[in-house]
Design a protein around this motif. Sequence first.
Motif, PDB file in Angstrom:
ATOM      1  N   VAL A 121     -31.782  19.983  29.488  1.00  0.00           N
ATOM      2  CA  VAL A 121     -30.032  19.707  29.216  1.00  0.00           C
ATOM      3  C   VAL A 121     -29.907  21.712  28.846  1.00  0.00           C
ATOM      4  CG1 VAL A 121     -31.255  17.739  27.764  1.00  0.00           C
ATOM      5  CG2 VAL A 121     -31.294  20.004  27.104  1.00  0.00           C
ATOM      6  N   VAL A 122     -28.668  21.572  28.752  1.00  0.00           N
ATOM      7  CA  VAL A 122     -28.609  23.322  28.599  1.00  0.00           C
ATOM      8  C   VAL A 122     -27.667  23.235  27.179  1.00  0.00           C
ATOM      9  CG1 VAL A 122     -26.614  24.987  28.643  1.00  0.00           C
ATOM     10  CG2 VAL A 122     -28.020  23.608  30.851  1.00  0.00           C
ATOM     11  N   PRO A 123     -28.306  23.290  26.048  1.00  0.00           N
ATOM     12  CA  PRO A 123     -27.102  23.943  24.905  1.00  0.00           C
ATOM     13  C   PRO A 123     -25.633  24.189  25.121  1.00  0.00           C
ATOM     14  CG  PRO A 123     -29.335  25.093  24.002  1.00  0.00           C
ATOM     15  CD  PRO A 123     -29.077  24.238  25.401  1.00  0.00           C
ATOM     16  N   TRP A 124     -24.535  24.520  24.729  1.00  0.00           N
ATOM     17  CA  TRP A 124     -23.384  24.322  24.656  1.00  0.00           C
ATOM     18  C   TRP A 124     -21.976  25.107  23.474  1.00  0.00           C
ATOM     19  CZ3 TRP A 124     -18.362  22.490  24.644  1.00  0.00           C
ATOM     20  CH2 TRP A 124     -18.437  21.269  24.650  1.00  0.00           C
ATOM     21  N   ALA A 125     -22.842  24.087  22.863  1.00  0.00           N
ATOM     22  CA  ALA A 125     -22.023  24.436  20.887  1.00  0.00           C
ATOM     23  C   ALA A 125     -22.875  23.763  20.099  1.00  0.00           C
ATOM     24  CB  ALA A 125     -20.905  23.485  21.444  1.00  0.00           C
ATOM     25  N   THR A 126     -22.527  24.924  18.813  1.00  0.00           N
ATOM     26  CA  THR A 126     -22.928  24.686  18.054  1.00  0.00           C
ATOM     27  C   THR A 126     -22.140  24.358  17.534  1.00  0.00           C
ATOM     28  OG1 THR A 126     -24.772  25.684  16.762  1.00  0.00           O
ATOM     29  CG2 THR A 126     -23.258  27.311  17.717  1.00  0.00           C
ATOM     30  N   GLY A 127     -22.668  23.838  15.711  1.00  0.00           N
ATOM     31  CA  GLY A 127     -21.789  24.480  14.244  1.00  0.00           C
ATOM     32  C   GLY A 127     -22.924  25.151  13.890  1.00  0.00           C
ATOM     33  N   ASP A 128     -23.688  25.511  14.106  1.00  0.00           N
ATOM     34  CA  ASP A 128     -25.004  26.823  13.330  1.00  0.00           C
ATOM     35  C   ASP A 128     -24.727  28.015  14.141  1.00  0.00           C
ATOM     36  OD1 ASP A 128     -27.064  27.776  11.896  1.00  0.00           O
ATOM     37  OD2 ASP A 128     -28.242  26.772  13.383  1.00  0.00           O
ATOM     38  N   GLU A 129     -23.620  28.924  13.714  1.00  0.00           N
ATOM     39  CA  GLU A 129     -23.523  30.052  14.191  1.00  0.00           C
ATOM     40  C   GLU A 129     -25.101  31.020  14.175  1.00  0.00           C
ATOM     41  OE1 GLU A 129     -19.823  31.646  15.083  1.00  0.00           O
ATOM     42  OE2 GLU A 129     -18.748  30.218  13.643  1.00  0.00           O
ATOM     43  N   ALA A 130     -25.773  31.106  13.091  1.00  0.00           N
ATOM     44  CA  ALA A 130     -26.282  32.227  12.304  1.00  0.00           C
ATOM     45  C   ALA A 130     -27.848  31.876  13.156  1.00  0.00           C
ATOM     46  CB  ALA A 130     -26.635  31.887  11.188  1.00  0.00           C
ATOM     47  N   GLY A 131     -27.985  30.497  13.708  1.00  0.00           N
ATOM     48  CA  GLY A 131     -28.994  30.410  14.632  1.00  0.00           C
ATOM     49  C   GLY A 131     -29.312  30.303  16.111  1.00  0.00           C
ATOM     50  N   GLY A 135     -26.854  21.455  17.393  1.00  0.00           N
ATOM     51  CA  GLY A 135     -25.317  21.716  18.427  1.00  0.00           C
ATOM     52  C   GLY A 135     -25.320  20.234  19.663  1.00  0.00           C
ATOM     53  N   LEU A 136     -24.171  20.577  20.436  1.00  0.00           N
ATOM     54  CA  LEU A 136     -24.717  19.747  21.745  1.00  0.00           C
ATOM     55  C   LEU A 136     -25.236  20.762  22.699  1.00  0.00           C
ATOM     56  CD1 LEU A 136     -20.804  18.499  21.209  1.00  0.00           C
ATOM     57  CD2 LEU A 136     -23.162  17.347  20.989  1.00  0.00           C
ATOM     58  N   TYR A 137     -26.024  19.867  23.574  1.00  0.00           N
ATOM     59  CA  TYR A 137     -26.277  19.552  24.819  1.00  0.00           C
ATOM     60  C   TYR A 137     -25.424  19.378  25.762  1.00  0.00           C
ATOM     61  CZ  TYR A 137     -27.989  15.597  25.314  1.00  0.00           C
ATOM     62  OH  TYR A 137     -28.532  13.855  25.698  1.00  0.00           O
ATOM     63  N   VAL A 138     -25.756  20.191  27.180  1.00  0.00           N
ATOM     64  CA  VAL A 138     -25.500  18.898  28.687  1.00  0.00           C
ATOM     65  C   VAL A 138     -26.056  19.255  29.522  1.00  0.00           C
ATOM     66  CG1 VAL A 138     -23.833  21.019  29.446  1.00  0.00           C
ATOM     67  CG2 VAL A 138     -22.210  18.555  29.451  1.00  0.00           C
ATOM     68  N   SER A 139     -25.823  17.634  30.275  1.00  0.00           N
ATOM     69  CA  SER A 139     -26.618  17.358  31.206  1.00  0.00           C
ATOM     70  C   SER A 139     -25.712  16.490  32.442  1.00  0.00           C
ATOM     71  CB  SER A 139     -27.793  16.535  30.800  1.00  0.00           C
ATOM     72  OG  SER A 139     -27.838  15.402  30.796  1.00  0.00           O
ATOM     73  N   GLU A 140     -27.059  16.448  33.542  1.00  0.00           N
ATOM     74  CA  GLU A 140     -26.125  15.635  34.670  1.00  0.00           C
ATOM     75  C   GLU A 140     -25.990  14.138  33.357  1.00  0.00           C
ATOM     76  OE1 GLU A 140     -24.839  16.673  36.795  1.00  0.00           O
ATOM     77  OE2 GLU A 140     -26.516  18.607  36.999  1.00  0.00           O
ATOM     78  N   ALA A 141     -26.585  13.682  32.925  1.00  0.00           N
ATOM     79  CA  ALA A 141     -26.629  12.370  32.145  1.00  0.00           C
ATOM     80  C   ALA A 141     -25.589  12.084  31.191  1.00  0.00           C
ATOM     81  CB  ALA A 141     -27.541  12.170  31.757  1.00  0.00           C
ATOM     82  N   GLY A 142     -25.241  13.471  30.716  1.00  0.00           N
ATOM     83  CA  GLY A 142     -23.531  13.703  29.593  1.00  0.00           C
ATOM     84  C   GLY A 142     -24.105  14.966  28.589  1.00  0.00           C
ATOM     85  N   VAL A 143     -23.169  14.674  27.475  1.00  0.00           N
ATOM     86  CA  VAL A 143     -22.821  15.259  26.236  1.00  0.00           C
ATOM     87  C   VAL A 143     -24.191  14.340  24.669  1.00  0.00           C
ATOM     88  CG1 VAL A 143     -22.186  16.985  24.121  1.00  0.00           C
ATOM     89  CG2 VAL A 143     -20.694  16.569  27.168  1.00  0.00           C
ATOM     90  N   GLY A 144     -24.761  15.221  24.453  1.00  0.00           N
ATOM     91  CA  GLY A 144     -25.621  15.131  23.749  1.00  0.00           C
ATOM     92  C   GLY A 144     -25.729  15.662  22.538  1.00  0.00           C
ATOM     93  N   ALA A 145     -26.759  15.614  20.801  1.00  0.00           N
ATOM     94  CA  ALA A 145     -27.155  16.143  20.006  1.00  0.00           C
ATOM     95  C   ALA A 145     -28.120  16.828  20.486  1.00  0.00           C
ATOM     96  CB  ALA A 145     -26.866  15.540  19.181  1.00  0.00           C
ATOM     97  N   TRP A 146     -28.823  18.078  19.666  1.00  0.00           N
ATOM     98  CA  TRP A 146     -29.845  18.790  20.243  1.00  0.00           C
ATOM     99  C   TRP A 146     -30.094  19.187  18.337  1.00  0.00           C
ATOM    100  CZ3 TRP A 146     -30.759  24.260  19.629  1.00  0.00           C
ATOM    101  CH2 TRP A 146     -29.476  24.445  19.111  1.00  0.00           C
ATOM    102  N   THR A 147     -31.810  19.691  18.492  1.00  0.00           N
ATOM    103  CA  THR A 147     -32.272  20.138  17.049  1.00  0.00           C
ATOM    104  C   THR A 147     -33.519  21.123  17.249  1.00  0.00           C
ATOM    105  OG1 THR A 147     -32.365  20.605  14.869  1.00  0.00           O
ATOM    106  CG2 THR A 147     -33.058  18.088  16.051  1.00  0.00           C
ATOM    107  N   THR A 148     -33.287  22.604  16.617  1.00  0.00           N
ATOM    108  CA  THR A 148     -35.027  22.850  16.751  1.00  0.00           C
ATOM    109  C   THR A 148     -35.436  23.371  15.451  1.00  0.00           C
ATOM    110  OG1 THR A 148     -33.571  24.697  16.386  1.00  0.00           O
ATOM    111  CG2 THR A 148     -34.680  24.370  18.901  1.00  0.00           C
ATOM    112  N   MET A 149     -34.669  22.321  14.192  1.00  0.00           N
ATOM    113  CA  MET A 149     -34.754  22.308  13.026  1.00  0.00           C
ATOM    114  C   MET A 149     -36.384  22.043  13.328  1.00  0.00           C
ATOM    115  SD  MET A 149     -31.423  21.424  11.557  1.00  0.00           S
ATOM    116  CE  MET A 149     -31.809  22.568   9.563  1.00  0.00           C
TER     117      MET A 149
END
Length: 214
Positions: A121-131, A135-149
């Motif tokens: 997966v590759v992150p491409w969007a986030t609502g957490d600009e300080a981090g 946010g959201l990732y994109v992969s060959e399977a589609g768009v989903g959510a990711w977190t490292t918290m």
Amino acid sequence: MSGRDDVTERVGAAWQRLTGWLREHAPTSYASLLPPATEGEIAAAEACLVRSLGYGPPAELVALWRLCGGVEHQYIEENEEEGEVGSGAFLPDGVILAPLRALRPRIPETGRRDHWDGARVVPWATGDEAGPEYGLYVSEAGVGAWTTMAGPAVSEPHHPSLAAYLEAVHRTLTVGPADLMGRDVPGLVWGCLVWDDPRDPLLDDAREHWTPLH
């Protein structure tokens, strides 16, 4: 037309519809769009991914970067004191990340194992600009959510493609329902498209100026 060309065309069409809406209804958000990423920036991001993880960015994401290299929030006088409104956060999930910045949460530190357990997966969007830490990732399977918290975690795709995500955002703006993308609904404030949850709003001082679209 090849499959890659089809992907590029669909992303381009969805992007043009969305940004056309912004130009007309949310001009300050539209002004936040940065020019396309350079081929050098995209090539550097691809090389970094391949070198570190053995795969490159999906064609859809490359197509988006060739249309927009990220965002730059615009100065809004009414927003100066509290700074609640980020003009570039016109997606329900925040801002579009520039190519190399998008990779930062995904690429393991030198000599460290991949804590994402090889998720392609590759992150491409986030609502957490300080981090960013989510946010959201994109992969060959589609768009989903990711977190490292709490350690890297990746959801199942919520949308079958990046183009489908952009199309759904535009459909929410123009047709509805307002909660098509989730609890946050679209509204306008100071020339910006801003998403907020009417039941549990994050906007404070800006809220009295925020007008829901639906």
